[in-house]
Design a protein around this motif. Sequence first.
Motif, PDB file in Angstrom:
ATOM      1  N   ALA A 178      -9.253  -4.311  -1.232  1.00  0.00           N
ATOM      2  CA  ALA A 178     -10.308  -4.240  -2.251  1.00  0.00           C
ATOM      3  C   ALA A 178     -10.614  -2.804  -2.633  1.00  0.00           C
ATOM      4  O   ALA A 178     -11.134  -2.538  -3.706  1.00  0.00           O
ATOM      5  N   PHE A 179     -10.269  -1.868  -1.747  1.00  0.00           N
ATOM      6  CA  PHE A 179     -10.630  -0.477  -1.988  1.00  0.00           C
ATOM      7  C   PHE A 179      -9.431   0.410  -2.278  1.00  0.00           C
ATOM      8  O   PHE A 179      -9.515   1.622  -2.242  1.00  0.00           O
ATOM      9  N   CYS A 180      -8.309  -0.231  -2.522  1.00  0.00           N
ATOM     10  CA  CYS A 180      -7.144   0.554  -2.891  1.00  0.00           C
ATOM     11  C   CYS A 180      -7.292   1.030  -4.330  1.00  0.00           C
ATOM     12  O   CYS A 180      -8.172   0.581  -5.060  1.00  0.00           O
ATOM     13  N   PHE A 181      -6.379   1.936  -4.726  1.00  0.00           N
ATOM     14  CA  PHE A 181      -6.406   2.388  -6.094  1.00  0.00           C
ATOM     15  C   PHE A 181      -5.091   2.037  -6.771  1.00  0.00           C
ATOM     16  O   PHE A 181      -4.062   2.642  -6.450  1.00  0.00           O
ATOM     17  N   ILE A 237       0.830  -1.207   0.000  1.00  0.00           N
ATOM     18  CA  ILE A 237       0.000   0.000   0.000  1.00  0.00           C
ATOM     19  C   ILE A 237       0.866   1.260   0.000  1.00  0.00           C
ATOM     20  O   ILE A 237       0.666   2.177  -0.796  1.00  0.00           O
ATOM     21  N   VAL A 250      -9.021  -4.046   3.263  1.00  0.00           N
ATOM     22  CA  VAL A 250      -8.902  -2.735   2.639  1.00  0.00           C
ATOM     23  C   VAL A 250      -8.306  -2.809   1.223  1.00  0.00           C
ATOM     24  O   VAL A 250      -8.501  -1.903   0.417  1.00  0.00           O
ATOM     25  N   SER A 282       1.417   3.826  -3.168  1.00  0.00           N
ATOM     26  CA  SER A 282       1.097   5.234  -2.990  1.00  0.00           C
ATOM     27  C   SER A 282       2.271   6.104  -3.422  1.00  0.00           C
ATOM     28  O   SER A 282       2.113   7.074  -4.179  1.00  0.00           O
TER      29      SER A 282
END
Lengths: 363, 363
Positions: free
Chosen positions: B301-304, B272, B299, B276
Amino acid sequence: MVKKTKEMLDMEPSGPLMADVAKLAGVAISTVSRALANPGRVNEKTRAKIDDAAKQLGYTPNAMARGLRVGKSNVIMIVLPGSLYHGASQIVPQVLQAINVSLLESGYTLMIANLARDEASERHILNLAFGGTARGTIILASKLPEVDGRSLAHAGLPIVSMLLDMSASGVPSVVTNDREAVRAATAELIRLGHRRFFYLAGPEGNYHDIERFGGVLEAFQAAGLPETAVVRSGGKLDYQQSFEIGLRAAEEFVRLGYKPTAVIATSDDMAISFMSRIGEMGFGVPEDISIVSFDGSPVCAFCFPPLSTIEQPVEEMGKAAVAMLLDAIEKTGEPAPARRVIPSRLIIRKSMAMPRVGFHTSL
Amino acid sequence: MVKKTKEMLDMEPSGPLMADVAKLAGVAISTVSRALANPGRVNEKTRAKIDDAAKQLGYTPNAMARGLRVGKSNVIMIVLPGSLYHGASQIVPQVLQAINVSLLESGYTLMIANLARDEASERHILNLAFGGTARGTIILASKLPEVDGRSLAHAGLPIVSMLLDMSASGVPSVVTNDREAVRAATAELIRLGHRRFFYLAGPEGNYHDIERFGGVLEAFQAAGLPETAVVRSGGKLDYQQSFEIGLRAAEEFVRLGYKPTAVIATSDDMAISFMSRIGEMGFGVPEDISIVSFDGSPVCAFCFPPLSTIEQPVEEMGKAAVAMLLDAIEKTGEPAPARRVIPSRLIIRKSMAMPRVGFHTSL
DNA sequence: AAGTCTATGGCAATCGTTTGCCATGACCAT
DNA sequence: ATGGTCATGGCAAACGATTGCCATAGACTT
């Protein structure tokens, strides 16, 4: 019938006893007890002899025997609001961490009483309380357990509430300034130029929801905005289902005709899943929508874009709660139920920006 | 000198005793004890009378007295590898959750022994073990505590290790298939066309690092790739500093001349923060770089973009560990130290894609 | 040197339960 | 009716520490 009892017991020695230490040191049991616990009651030379003997035998006092005799344990029980893992928020683990450190320093042991709040768990909590296992309780963001006519309120244990203000019901509480923190965050969004808001709620009527939404309205009032400037979403699911709250809110958001330009989420998890979903739908943060949320999860710094959030002072709150609890344990006198407020801090990151002019009509 | 002892003690009644229940029910204390615990030893009518009396008085047996008498507690202690909160991974909370549920079903209580692994904490853990507080131990991803010449290994307590395989040292263990899982993930990246990899390591020499990196190499071997196809990063910091590992790795990545097209991170947190940071530097995922990581944090699943990750079967592992532990507690016989492997599962999301042709020379 | 005071150590009761052993009464078979 | 069996209840001794009270010895005072 074989006489096996004595032999069987001998097989599992359960370690050296205080009597063994006494024998090895050549003193009485009571002297050992005093040497190990009381200060100054025993000659320094004797004490040294006893310490040596204890170390040599690897002696560890039996906690249950001591607890039984003195009528109290040294276990502090933590009552959690429910399941421990949901989303990315680390509030509960952080709080536990802080509490544990403080307790250890004072010689206490932390015990997690529950990780759910079903009936079996509540019963279990009460057994710990009434059965003398726990010496005091810190309860997190939830009401006192109560089942079978027994209530934690009447267990005769000192209790401190964290995150949830229960001082009105006589329970000393350590909380943060939910209302002011959200007011400040909202005010900042207003200052940036936002005039239309989307609010992601936790369970309706919940203490935190009331406080936080109240903060929004206060900021509106100060800025002369009407209450209609905010659209509420959610209110049905628990904070522990925050990812789902965010997803549903995103669906709701796209259906809104006259779109808000700023989102106030009452937990980081909501914000994260919301942002992810609207991102997939083509909305940009912060160009199209600004977002601020609540909790201060470390992961917010690495979201895309980095998420502004209100950081709860969990560490200080934990320390304060322990201090209050130990105070109540050690002083027998009934102190006035206190309420300690420790302020949260708004961390501004890229998810907040000035609204794009005319955005809300652009879709 | 006022004779206040008796009166003072009377002031804090500490609840009804078994004797009170016996008196109210009109039977002997021993009968109450048997009625409450033993099955079949007491007449049904008598038992009912006793149950009524107990309920009426709100009687709860004193856990320490019982524990002292029977020589054992019903507390299972969890030893954690260190600090509880770091990053977004919920592995430890999830494991705790699973363990707690299983334990409650069997009438045991979970106790968190520590939230750090400094000397004071280790001492505390050993006191819990040797002092009779704990009946059994589940230790998470770490070696057995050892201080002052005492070691948890010799406390006479059943121990089960989770996440870390210690079966070779005689400790029954529940683990996942780190090696195979990473091999499969690597193989999938190879299948997509990747030929040059970046590996984000946890602490060097650590069991997980060895296993996981071993998986990478096995996949290489199967595909005929040389070991030089992977660049290792990290290896100095602990898993609990995963965000920092990811950030440092990102710095390292940009300095690489001939860039890898795929990243294998050994924890979600690393992935993550890495993602980023390289995003800020202008690299796109998955267009420029594919990423897969380890842990299966929700979480992801909701990363970009949504992050591919290897999901550890924490719930099953927790259940299995409890089952093994209770087995060891109840059976006195020394069973062969077992090793139970529960497979992880690769969750494929958008962070993995085919490499862009010629990317590694494009910067 | 005798008496007084203080520091230290030891005895034994106690915390609230469990449980081995024995006494009692009921029930059954003879 | 009598003896034997079994189910049930009661007594008292543990479990391992703490602690009030008393005994003792050494130091100190006069």
